[in-house]
Structures are given as structure tokens and as C-alpha cells.
Design a protein around this motif. Structure first.
Motif, PDB file in Angstrom:
ATOM      1  N   PHE A 294       0.822  -1.205   0.000  1.00 40.44           N
ATOM      2  CA  PHE A 294       0.000   0.000   0.000  1.00 40.44           C
ATOM      3  C   PHE A 294       0.860   1.261   0.000  1.00 40.44           C
ATOM      4  N   ARG A 295       1.970   1.237   0.725  1.00 39.01           N
ATOM      5  CA  ARG A 295       2.859   2.400   0.711  1.00 39.01           C
ATOM      6  C   ARG A 295       3.338   2.694  -0.710  1.00 39.01           C
ATOM      7  N   ALA A 296       3.636   1.653  -1.461  1.00 37.23           N
ATOM      8  CA  ALA A 296       4.095   1.841  -2.839  1.00 37.23           C
ATOM      9  C   ALA A 296       2.996   2.452  -3.694  1.00 37.23           C
ATOM     10  N   LEU A 297       1.763   1.998  -3.509  1.00 44.86           N
ATOM     11  CA  LEU A 297       0.648   2.574  -4.261  1.00 44.86           C
ATOM     12  C   LEU A 297       0.474   4.051  -3.906  1.00 44.86           C
ATOM     13  N   ALA A 298       0.530   4.374  -2.613  1.00 45.09           N
ATOM     14  CA  ALA A 298       0.375   5.766  -2.171  1.00 45.09           C
ATOM     15  C   ALA A 298       1.483   6.646  -2.742  1.00 45.09           C
ATOM     16  N   ALA A 299       2.695   6.107  -2.812  1.00 40.45           N
ATOM     17  CA  ALA A 299       3.822   6.882  -3.339  1.00 40.45           C
ATOM     18  C   ALA A 299       3.595   7.243  -4.800  1.00 40.45           C
ATOM     19  N   ARG A 300       2.998   6.320  -5.560  1.00 41.89           N
ATOM     20  CA  ARG A 300       2.715   6.609  -6.968  1.00 41.89           C
ATOM     21  C   ARG A 300       1.711   7.745  -7.102  1.00 41.89           C
ATOM     22  N   ALA A 301       0.904   7.966  -6.076  1.00 42.56           N
ATOM     23  CA  ALA A 301      -0.109   9.017  -6.103  1.00 42.56           C
ATOM     24  C   ALA A 301       0.368  10.299  -5.426  1.00 42.56           C
ATOM     25  N   GLY A 302       1.657  10.365  -5.063  1.00 43.26           N
ATOM     26  CA  GLY A 302       2.184  11.602  -4.503  1.00 43.26           C
ATOM     27  C   GLY A 302       2.102  11.718  -3.001  1.00 43.26           C
ATOM     28  N   TRP A 303       2.051  10.575  -2.304  1.00 41.16           N
ATOM     29  CA  TRP A 303       1.974  10.580  -0.843  1.00 41.16           C
ATOM     30  C   TRP A 303       3.175   9.837  -0.268  1.00 41.16           C
ATOM     31  N   SER A 304       3.735  10.353   0.809  1.00 38.74           N
ATOM     32  CA  SER A 304       4.825   9.690   1.517  1.00 38.74           C
ATOM     33  C   SER A 304       4.315   9.073   2.806  1.00 38.74           C
ATOM     34  N   PRO A 305       4.778   7.866   3.151  1.00 36.00           N
ATOM     35  CA  PRO A 305       4.321   7.246   4.395  1.00 36.00           C
ATOM     36  C   PRO A 305       4.898   7.964   5.609  1.00 36.00           C
ATOM     37  N   VAL A 306       4.073   8.146   6.608  1.00 38.70           N
ATOM     38  CA  VAL A 306       4.517   8.735   7.879  1.00 38.70           C
ATOM     39  C   VAL A 306       4.526   7.670   8.962  1.00 38.70           C
ATOM     40  N   GLU A 307       3.419   6.938   9.077  1.00 37.42           N
ATOM     41  CA  GLU A 307       3.304   5.906  10.101  1.00 37.42           C
ATOM     42  C   GLU A 307       2.197   4.947   9.688  1.00 37.42           C
ATOM     43  N   ALA A 308       2.244   3.732  10.202  1.00 41.04           N
ATOM     44  CA  ALA A 308       1.167   2.765  10.016  1.00 41.04           C
ATOM     45  C   ALA A 308       0.990   1.990  11.309  1.00 41.04           C
ATOM     46  N   TRP A 309      -0.250   1.767  11.681  1.00 37.54           N
ATOM     47  CA  TRP A 309      -0.571   1.044  12.909  1.00 37.54           C
ATOM     48  C   TRP A 309      -1.422  -0.168  12.550  1.00 37.54           C
TER      49      TRP A 309
END
Length: 325
Positions: A294-309
Motif C-alpha cells: 500500500f505504501r508503494a501505491l500511495a507513493a505513486r499518487a504523490g503521498w509519503s508514508p509517515v506511520e502505520a498502525w
């Protein structure tokens, strides 16, 4: 489980426009090969009520697991949102999950719930204002899958987004990335987005969540036929179709189908559609992700991961992302 897709876990009925969108979608979907119908049409009053029952079933882990994460990690999630931020909830539905965060956000300047159902939205907003009189609540009637304008007065104010319920999984991955980009364009550079994402897990756990022993999910799926009969002059015998849900491992998604029990021809608003025995109507997808996927998908859309719980069993996840730029 859940545009839906199941728009949110407590979605109101999808509106049927006067131009016959519902009929057009049904005719197009039943005339296609393979046959498929948009899952947003699950949500008439009966369907919404059935989905509320689904969220309380012992097999259906997403709702209670996400609520548990919000309870346990609420202070950490709230600490990532800028002070004085306005919180935009996409496809807001019920405020149950929002309320888990609000108690940790005393400095939130405003809450902007976004949904296509204006009446439902206003009712929820009035209830929330009564319970949180110091919070400015500004409902926005819009299709959150497309760019829309926020109310006047929010220019320059820090914005954050909230998209709980694993609704992101109801979109094809390319569509999910496009949706995340839409959110980013609305919220702006540097904004934080908090959203729920269901995780890949044991097949038996996944399939039980969408095919419960009590048959509530089956009734939810079959209610789509009842709705077509009622609203579109359909002539379809629900007893000639069966509910089917299975995990497609290659695509990493749960699929829901209505399976024709026999060869038959059904009619909708005077038009006939033939089915072979065993032929299906594909009614819903629910994609499951790994954290890294999911982080990889978000990165393609211009989002950087901050945290995941996640919960301790790794069933579900809540992500905090930051908009690039």
C-alpha cells in the motif's frame, strides 16, 4: 467490505439521478461479458441496514479492528495533525470512527464531512454539532471520487483528510491511486491523510468475513436483485441466484458474485438478458494489501508514508500519509 463499492461502512443510499443512471448501469452491466454491476447500488435503505448488521458479525473483523486501532493509537494519530487543522472526511457516512479521534483533537478548527447524500449528511452534521458544540461542522455535498471545492474561508488553513473503513480497497489499484491523487489535490501540499487499509491474511479468515454463517452477507448481495425488481421493473427471481464470495489470490482481492443457479433469461425494464447455468454477476471487489504494497501505491499518487498502525493479529491497518510537494 465494504462507491462503495460499499462507499463507507455506514453508507447512505446511492442517489439515482433522473437521467436513469441506475437503469443504464444495470443494462450495461448485464449486457457485458462478463456481467458486472456497480457495488454502489447495494445501498438502498434495506442494503444499508443489512450492512450495519454485517459490521457487527463475529466473522467481519474490519470494523471492530479499525475501531480498536483508533482507540489504542488515537493520541499518536492526532499528534500528526497540525494544530488548528480542518479535517475533511471523504465519504463520511456515520461519525462513529470520527468520534474516536475527536476526543484527541481539542484544537481541531473544523470538520468537513463529504458525501453525495445531502439529507443524510445534514442529519449527521446536526447530531455532531449537538454533541460537539465548539466544533465548526461544514458539510460538503459532493462526489468525493472527483475534484470538488471546499467551502469559502478554508483557503490557507491547514487541512487534513480522514478516509476510514478500508473503502480504498473497493477500487481497482489504478483507480485507488487516482483517488489518492484527487485527495491530495483537494488537501494540498504538506497535508496529512489518515485512512484504513485491509491487509492480506489467511484465506479462511477473509472468505468468512464475506460469507458469514448467518447468511447476512448473502442477503446483502441478493438485495441488489430485489432493488432492481422494485425500482427498475425487473423480473428476476432472487431464488434463482446464489451468493458467492472468494479470495482471488492472484489479484489479492475478495470477489463477490451472484451466481445463476440455472440457465435462464431475466428482464429489466422490458429488456431481456440470458444467463447460462453457473454464470455470475460480479458485484464487488475488496482489495487486500501488505503494508509495503500500500505504501508503494500511495507513493505513486504523490503521498509519503509517515506511520502505520496495526492490531496485534495483523488483520487491519491505519496509515498516516503526507502529501508531497
Amino acid at each position: 467490505m465494504t462507491i462503495d463499492p460499499r462507499l463507507t461502512e455506514t453508507s447512505p443510499a446511492a442517489p439515482i439521478t433522473e437521467d436513469g443512471l441506475f437503469l443504464a448501469d444495470v443494462w450495461n452491466g448485464l449486457g457485458a461479458s462478463p456481467k458486472a454491476l456497480p457495488a454502489k447500488y447495494f445501498y438502498d435503505a434495506a442494503g444499508s441496514g443489512l450492512f450495519e448488521q454485517i459490521t457487527a458479525l463475529p466473522e467481519y473483523y474490519p470494523t471492530r479492528t479499525e475501531l480498536g486501532i483508533l482507540d489504542a493509537r488515537g493520541p499518536e494519530i492526532a499528534a500528526l495533525l497540525p494544530k488548528g487543522a480542518a479535517l475533511v472526511e471523504f465519504g463520511s457516512g456515520s461519525t462513529a470512527k470520527l468520534r474516536r479521534l475527536l476526543r484527541h483533537l481539542p484544537e481541531l478548527s473544523a470538520y468537513l464531512p463529504v458525501d453525495v447524500s445531502g439529507e443524510f449528511l445534514r442529519e449527521q452534521a446536526e447530531t455532531l454539532r449537538g454533541d460537539f458544540p465548539d466544533l465548526a461542522v461544514e458539510p460538503v455535498v459532493a462526489d468525493f471520487t472527483r475534484p470538488f471545492a471546499l467551502p469559502e474561508g478554508f483557503e490557507g488553513r491547514p487541512l487534513a483528510g480522514f478516509f476510514p473503513g478500508s473503502t480504498i480497497g473497493n477500487f481497482e489499484p489504478c483507480e485507488a491511486a487516482r483517488l489518492l491523487d484527487v485527495f491530495g489535490r483537494i488537501l494540498g501540499a504538506g497535508a496529512t491523510l489518515v485512512l484504513g487499509v485491509d491487509l492480506v491474511k489467511d484465506r479462511a479468515v477473509l472468505e468468512a468475513a464475506y460469507d458469514d454463517a448467518a447468511g447476512v452477507t448473502a442477503a446483502f448481495n441478493l438485495n441488489l436483485i430485489t432493488r432492481i425488481n422494485r425500482e427498475l421493473d425487473g423480473e428476476i427471481d432472487p431464488s434463482t441466484f446464489a451468493h458467492q464470495a472468494f479470495f482471488n489470490a492472484a489479484a489479492s482481492r475478495i470477489e463477490m458474485h451472484l451466481v445463476s443457479r440455472r440457465a435462464q433469461t431475466v428482464r429489466v425494464a422490458g429488456r431481456g438478458f440470458s444467463f447460462a447455468a453457473g454464470e455470475t454477476i460480479h458485484t464487488e471487489n475488496s482489495y487486500k494489501y501488505t503494508l509495503d504494497g500500500f505504501r508503494a501505491l500511495a507513493a505513486r499518487a504523490g503521498w509519503s508514508p509517515v506511520e502505520a498502525w496495526t492490531d496485534r493479529d495483523g488483520l487491519f491497518s491505519v496509515h498516516a500519509l503526507r502529501r508531497d510537494g
